[in-house]
Design a protein around this motif. Structure first.
Motif, PDB file in Angstrom:
ATOM      1  N   TRP A 156       0.851  -1.176   0.000  1.00 32.60           N
ATOM      2  CA  TRP A 156       0.000   0.000   0.000  1.00 32.60           C
ATOM      3  C   TRP A 156       0.898   1.241   0.000  1.00 32.60           C
ATOM      4  N   SER A 157       0.339   2.401  -0.271  1.00 30.77           N
ATOM      5  CA  SER A 157       1.116   3.629  -0.408  1.00 30.77           C
ATOM      6  C   SER A 157       0.992   4.562   0.785  1.00 30.77           C
ATOM      7  N   SER A 158       0.413   4.103   1.879  1.00 32.17           N
ATOM      8  CA  SER A 158       0.215   4.936   3.062  1.00 32.17           C
ATOM      9  C   SER A 158       1.533   5.157   3.806  1.00 32.17           C
ATOM     10  N   ASP A 159       1.528   6.088   4.759  1.00 33.56           N
ATOM     11  CA  ASP A 159       2.684   6.336   5.615  1.00 33.56           C
ATOM     12  C   ASP A 159       2.845   5.147   6.562  1.00 33.56           C
ATOM     13  N   PRO A 160       3.927   4.385   6.474  1.00 29.49           N
ATOM     14  CA  PRO A 160       4.078   3.190   7.321  1.00 29.49           C
ATOM     15  C   PRO A 160       4.087   3.507   8.814  1.00 29.49           C
ATOM     16  N   MET A 161       4.509   4.726   9.155  1.00 26.64           N
ATOM     17  CA  MET A 161       4.563   5.106  10.558  1.00 26.64           C
ATOM     18  C   MET A 161       3.236   5.644  11.081  1.00 26.64           C
ATOM     19  N   ASN A 162       2.254   5.795  10.202  1.00 24.52           N
ATOM     20  CA  ASN A 162       0.961   6.320  10.644  1.00 24.52           C
ATOM     21  C   ASN A 162      -0.152   5.297  10.452  1.00 24.52           C
ATOM     22  N   ILE A 163       0.236   4.034  10.447  1.00 31.03           N
ATOM     23  CA  ILE A 163      -0.765   2.964  10.413  1.00 31.03           C
ATOM     24  C   ILE A 163      -1.338   2.792  11.816  1.00 31.03           C
ATOM     25  N   ALA A 203     -15.022   4.523  24.847  1.00 28.77           N
ATOM     26  CA  ALA A 203     -13.780   4.274  25.573  1.00 28.77           C
ATOM     27  C   ALA A 203     -12.574   4.228  24.646  1.00 28.77           C
ATOM     28  N   HIS A 204     -11.416   4.360  25.241  1.00 29.90           N
ATOM     29  CA  HIS A 204     -10.108   4.175  24.620  1.00 29.90           C
ATOM     30  C   HIS A 204      -9.882   5.124  23.444  1.00 29.90           C
ATOM     31  N   VAL A 205      -8.879   5.947  23.596  1.00 35.12           N
ATOM     32  CA  VAL A 205      -8.518   6.935  22.580  1.00 35.12           C
ATOM     33  C   VAL A 205      -7.115   6.637  22.076  1.00 35.12           C
ATOM     34  N   GLU A 206      -6.906   6.816  20.788  1.00 35.21           N
ATOM     35  CA  GLU A 206      -5.568   6.784  20.209  1.00 35.21           C
ATOM     36  C   GLU A 206      -5.427   7.971  19.267  1.00 35.21           C
ATOM     37  N   PHE A 207      -4.229   8.508  19.189  1.00 33.79           N
ATOM     38  CA  PHE A 207      -3.950   9.648  18.335  1.00 33.79           C
ATOM     39  C   PHE A 207      -3.214   9.206  17.071  1.00 33.79           C
ATOM     40  N   THR A 208      -3.350   9.999  16.047  1.00 38.83           N
ATOM     41  CA  THR A 208      -2.538   9.795  14.858  1.00 38.83           C
ATOM     42  C   THR A 208      -1.096  10.185  15.165  1.00 38.83           C
ATOM     43  N   ARG A 209      -0.215   9.898  14.238  1.00 31.64           N
ATOM     44  CA  ARG A 209       1.214  10.125  14.457  1.00 31.64           C
ATOM     45  C   ARG A 209       1.512  11.564  14.875  1.00 31.64           C
ATOM     46  N   ASP A 210       0.879  12.537  14.220  1.00 25.42           N
ATOM     47  CA  ASP A 210       1.164  13.942  14.511  1.00 25.42           C
ATOM     48  C   ASP A 210       0.276  14.529  15.600  1.00 25.42           C
ATOM     49  N   GLY A 211      -0.628  13.734  16.128  1.00 24.38           N
ATOM     50  CA  GLY A 211      -1.500  14.216  17.185  1.00 24.38           C
ATOM     51  C   GLY A 211      -2.645  15.080  16.719  1.00 24.38           C
ATOM     52  N   LYS A 263      -7.123   0.898  20.057  1.00 33.88           N
ATOM     53  CA  LYS A 263      -6.487   1.306  18.808  1.00 33.88           C
ATOM     54  C   LYS A 263      -5.011   1.561  19.083  1.00 33.88           C
ATOM     55  N   TYR A 264      -4.168   1.275  18.095  1.00 33.43           N
ATOM     56  CA  TYR A 264      -2.730   1.317  18.328  1.00 33.43           C
ATOM     57  C   TYR A 264      -2.023   1.876  17.103  1.00 33.43           C
ATOM     58  N   ASN A 265      -1.437   3.068  17.251  1.00 28.83           N
ATOM     59  CA  ASN A 265      -0.714   3.719  16.170  1.00 28.83           C
ATOM     60  C   ASN A 265       0.752   3.301  16.183  1.00 28.83           C
TER      61      ASN A 265
END
Length: 510
Positions: free
Chosen positions: A124-131, A451-459, A495-497
């Protein structure tokens, strides 16, 4: 025993089990979550080996009244006192046979996917660090999300009842997922394929990965072991039988990674000790020879030496400071906590944390000239904020009920805290990091567990679970707190970034 079969009402079950044998009561009321063989599933195993402190009236009380801050319901309206007593006696009866589960059985369970084909770069072409991975407990799947577009890249099946957070390798390519019944799954995010799986225990709690990505530690309730796997092929590196200094067997409540120390740290359920298991080439000596236990024959010492530290109380739940020198532990009584200095192996402070803190969900952030740690409480509607220099409570923030998870991000001015237990389970508090005040309470779905929050890589965005079978992951703008997108899912939980997890991002539980 977490819930009755959904299609049956409590009244029907009560009537159907009125004259039943205890085994039939168990079948109707318990086996969906604790397994037909009582060896565990979504809930823990219900056999004498795992019920060491649940004797007589205490076990009957749990069946009758349920267990606070868990999914164990009360059966007082569905079972008579006689049925509850009979069920408790049945659960305390040893099985005819508890299958052995050591290195031989673990290796025999190992299965590598013959169709797996590794790739040089992501398909895939997505940002590998922002999966971001979203665990869907409703039908035992994981969704793989693009953290920029929030499109689903894949949705793959997992073992039954995933428990504890998945762990990524240091490059963020492979993820390891553990189920409550001990299965460990390895999945290649680049290829979107399962690599293989192995059953590391019969009833397990969580996993931790070494900072170099070579080893995966599995904490087991049954048997009383710590299993260490090679991440390369899921083969067994070692199985540690867990016994205290006095020989008392113990379940492992949890295992944690301590990267600077090149070690795993274990919380033990049944002995007042914590263990440090070293995987680096040169474990520190620190002058505590009396605390070391080298497993195996003298001529062939274990590559994973263990240090056993006696503690003043049983500690089931941990939180580490940024240096990983200090570990904050929750007292078994749920009325406080303490701080252990891992360098000297001694308690250095007490923590004023009534109401059963959930330290495993604690987070830290900069607050003035210090760093604070905040934790929700499983019994009280409170978030406690602790100064990490003085170990004193800075503030107790009143919430709408007991909570389970907290999250933030270094680029966000806010902390998000759920109200997992009680009538206000549909609330999500947003707390300002500096004023320590709740500035907004979100209620995205009335009456649903949020419940449970996760942020994207840049917040920039926060992902929130609507923890229902017909639930969703809701994407919020982390600055404006406005809803951006809603992704339907089957009872999404954690969720887990990738980036947040492998960099130990501020605001992420480690």
């Amino acid at each position: 025993m977490i819930r009755f079969i959904a299609s049956l009402s409590a009244a029907v079950i009560c009537a159907s089990t009125a004259l039943a044998e205890p085994a039939k009561i168990y079948q109707d009321a318990c086996q969906d979550c604790h397994g037909a063989n009582r060896l565990g599933g979504l809930g823990p195993a219900l056999i004498p080996q795992t019920l060491k402190r649940m004797r007589g009236p205490k076990l009957e009380k749990v069946i009758r009244d349920g267990r606070v801050a868990s999914q164990m319901p009360a059966f007082t309206d569905s079972l008579s006192d006689e049925e509850i007593k009979a069920l408790a006696e049945y659960i305390k009866t040893p099985l005819d046979e508890v299958p052995p589960w050591d290195e031989e059985q673990i290796e025999a369970s190992r299965h590598l996917n013959e169709d797996y084909k590794p790739v040089e770069k992501p398909v895939w072409s997505s940002d590998p660090m922002n999966i971001t991975l979203a665990v869907e407990t409703g039908d035992h799947h994981v969704s793989v999300l693009d953290g920029d577009t929030f499109e689903r890249l894949d949705r793959f099946p997992t073992p039954f009842a995933v428990h504890g957070g998945p762990k990524f390798d240091p490059k963020g390519r492979y993820v390891f997922i553990m189920s409550r019944d001990g299965w460990v799954q390895k999945y290649d995010l680049y290829a979107l394929q399962e690599v293989g799986r192995v059953r590391a225990g019969l009833n397990s709690r969580n996993i931790a990965m070494s900072h170099d990505g070579k080893w995966l530690a599995v904490a087991n309730y049954l048997p009383n072991t710590l299993t260490i796997l090679s991440t390369k092929d899921l083969s067994v590196a070692e199985v540690h039988e867990v016994k205290g200094k006095d020989g008392t067997p113990s379940r492992v409540s949890a295992v944690y990674q301590a990267p600077p120390r090149e070690s795993f740290v274990l919380a033990l359920k049944d002995v007042p000790e914590i263990w440090e298991v070293f995987y680096g080439p040169n474990p520190p000596q620190m002058g505590f020879a009396h605390d070391w236990r080298m497993e195996g024959p003298v001529k062939h010492p274990s590559p994973f030496p263990i240090r056993k530290i006696t503690t003043p109380d049983y500690l089931d739940d941990f939180f580490f400071d940024q240096s990983y020198e200090y570990v904050m532990g929750a007292s078994r009584s749920g009325e406080g906590g303490l701080v252990i200095d891992l360098v000297i192996g001694q308690k250095t402070a007490d923590l004023d944390l009534p109401g059963m803190p959930h330290l495993g969900s604690g987070i830290t952030w900069k607050y003035g000239d210090t760093t604070v740690m905040a934790t929700p409480h499983l019994k009280d509607g409170t978030v406690s904020v602790i100064d990490m220099k003085t170990w004193k409570t800075v503030k107790r923030i009143e919430t709408l009920g007991p909570g389970f998870f907290m999250r933030s991000h270094e680029n966000s001015p806010y902390v998000w805290a759920d109200v997992f237990f009680g009538p206000n389970k549909d609330a999500m508090h947003v707390i300002d990091k500096q004023s320590l005040e709740i500035i907004k309470t979100l209620r995205p779905v009335e009456g649903a567990t949020v419940a449970h929050v996760e942020f994207t890589r840049d917040g920039s965005h926060a992902l929130v679970s609507v923890w229902e079978d017909d639930g969703a992951v809701i994407v919020y703008d982390a600055e404006t707190l406005e809803e951006v997108k809603r992704l339907p899912m089957r009872k999404p939980s954690g969720k887990y970034n990738v980036w947040n997890k492998i960099t130990f991002s501020e605001g992420t539980s480690h």
